[in-house]
Design a protein around this motif. Structure first.
Motif, short mmCIF file in Angstrom:
data_model
loop_
_atom_site.label_atom_id
_atom_site.label_comp_id
_atom_site.label_asym_id
_atom_site.label_seq_id
_atom_site.Cartn_x
_atom_site.Cartn_y
_atom_site.Cartn_z
N UNK A 29 -25.81 14.99 -0.75
CA UNK A 29 -24.91 15.58 -1.74
C UNK A 29 -23.46 15.25 -1.42
N UNK A 30 -23.13 15.19 -0.15
CA UNK A 30 -21.75 14.90 0.26
C UNK A 30 -21.40 13.43 0.10
N UNK A 31 -22.40 12.57 0.02
CA UNK A 31 -22.16 11.13 -0.02
C UNK A 31 -21.32 10.71 -1.23
N UNK A 32 -21.40 11.44 -2.32
CA UNK A 32 -20.66 11.06 -3.52
C UNK A 32 -19.22 11.57 -3.53
N UNK A 33 -18.87 12.45 -2.59
CA UNK A 33 -17.52 12.99 -2.54
C UNK A 33 -16.59 11.98 -1.89
N UNK A 34 -15.31 12.02 -2.26
CA UNK A 34 -14.38 11.03 -1.73
C UNK A 34 -13.99 11.37 -0.30
N UNK A 35 -13.80 10.33 0.48
CA UNK A 35 -13.43 10.47 1.88
C UNK A 35 -12.11 9.73 2.09
N UNK A 36 -11.03 10.50 2.16
CA UNK A 36 -9.70 9.90 2.27
C UNK A 36 -9.14 9.95 3.68
N UNK A 37 -9.82 10.59 4.58
CA UNK A 37 -9.36 10.69 5.97
C UNK A 37 -10.33 9.90 6.84
N UNK A 38 -9.98 9.71 8.09
CA UNK A 38 -10.88 9.01 8.99
C UNK A 38 -10.14 8.39 10.15
N UNK A 39 -10.84 7.49 10.81
CA UNK A 39 -10.26 6.80 11.96
C UNK A 39 -10.69 5.34 11.96
N UNK A 40 -9.96 4.56 12.72
CA UNK A 40 -10.34 3.18 12.99
C UNK A 40 -10.60 3.10 14.48
N UNK A 41 -11.77 2.59 14.84
CA UNK A 41 -12.17 2.48 16.23
C UNK A 41 -12.31 1.01 16.57
N UNK A 42 -11.80 0.64 17.72
CA UNK A 42 -11.97 -0.73 18.18
C UNK A 42 -12.92 -0.75 19.37
N UNK A 43 -13.64 -1.83 19.49
CA UNK A 43 -14.54 -2.02 20.62
C UNK A 43 -14.41 -3.47 21.05
N UNK A 44 -14.18 -3.69 22.32
CA UNK A 44 -14.06 -5.04 22.87
C UNK A 44 -15.11 -5.19 23.95
N UNK A 45 -15.90 -6.25 23.82
CA UNK A 45 -16.96 -6.50 24.80
C UNK A 45 -16.66 -7.82 25.50
N UNK A 46 -16.62 -7.78 26.81
CA UNK A 46 -16.47 -8.99 27.63
C UNK A 46 -17.80 -9.27 28.29
N UNK A 47 -18.38 -10.41 27.98
CA UNK A 47 -19.65 -10.75 28.63
C UNK A 47 -19.36 -11.37 29.98
#
Length: 180
Positions: free
Chosen positions: A51-69
């Protein structure tokens, strides 16, 4: 009707994280059966998430991930995960979910987020390839074979349909719904 004690309500709340009244209602409906109450709450949670999936989402975060092999190769991922309020965006659980999604992207390399994002021409091309591969099969099962191969292709290339890298029995969309 079974007697619902405060201790039983607390036990259910500790297991599920649901509100006290929601736990009590589930226990009443399940006639005091803790496992059935857990199942009821989980089912309701999935329904609420849908039910919540159709509601607008105007807030949030950006996450970065860096992987060194070990070989010196580097892989970087940026994931934007949105929600309805800044209050939710600031929680540790939301940050943990965003990090899990970033790890999933790094580990499983999806090409699209949702099935709807896949270009129709590409779906048609894959379908044609699978139909060609299945042409030696009996005619009455060709469509089922093609549909099965297409579903497997979606599970490989679409983020929310991929098996979660930490638990292959759970898909990424299920992880997200649990987070909701």
């Amino acid at each position: 009707m079974a007697e619902i004690s405060a201790a039983l309500v607390k036990q259910l709340r500790d297991r599920t994280g649901a509100g006290m009244m929601e736990c009590k209602r589930a226990l009443v409906e399940a006639d005091g059966d803790l496992e059935r109450a857990v199942d009821l709450l989980r089912a309701r949670g999935m329904a609420k998430a849908a039910a919540k999936a159709s509601r607008s989402a105007h807030e949030g975060i950006v996450v970065s991930y860096l992987h060194n092999s070990g070989s010196g190769a580097k892989l970087g991922v940026l994931v934007e995960l949105n929600c309805e309020s800044d209050f939710v965006a600031k929680t540790d659980d939301f940050h943990a979910l965003a990090r899990e999604v970033a790890l999933q992207v790094a580990g499983a390399s999806p090409r699209w987020v949702r099935r709807e994002d896949v270009p129709a021409e590409l779906v048609e091309r894959e379908t044609a390839i699978y139909r060609e591969q299945a042409k030696t099969r009996p005619a009455n099962i060709v469509d089922k074979v093609v549909a099965g191969k297409l579903e497997a292709w979606y599970a490989e290339t679409v983020l929310v349909e991929q098996p979660w890298i930490r638990d292959k029995d759970k898909r990424v969309d299920e992880l997200i719904k649990e987070g909701i």
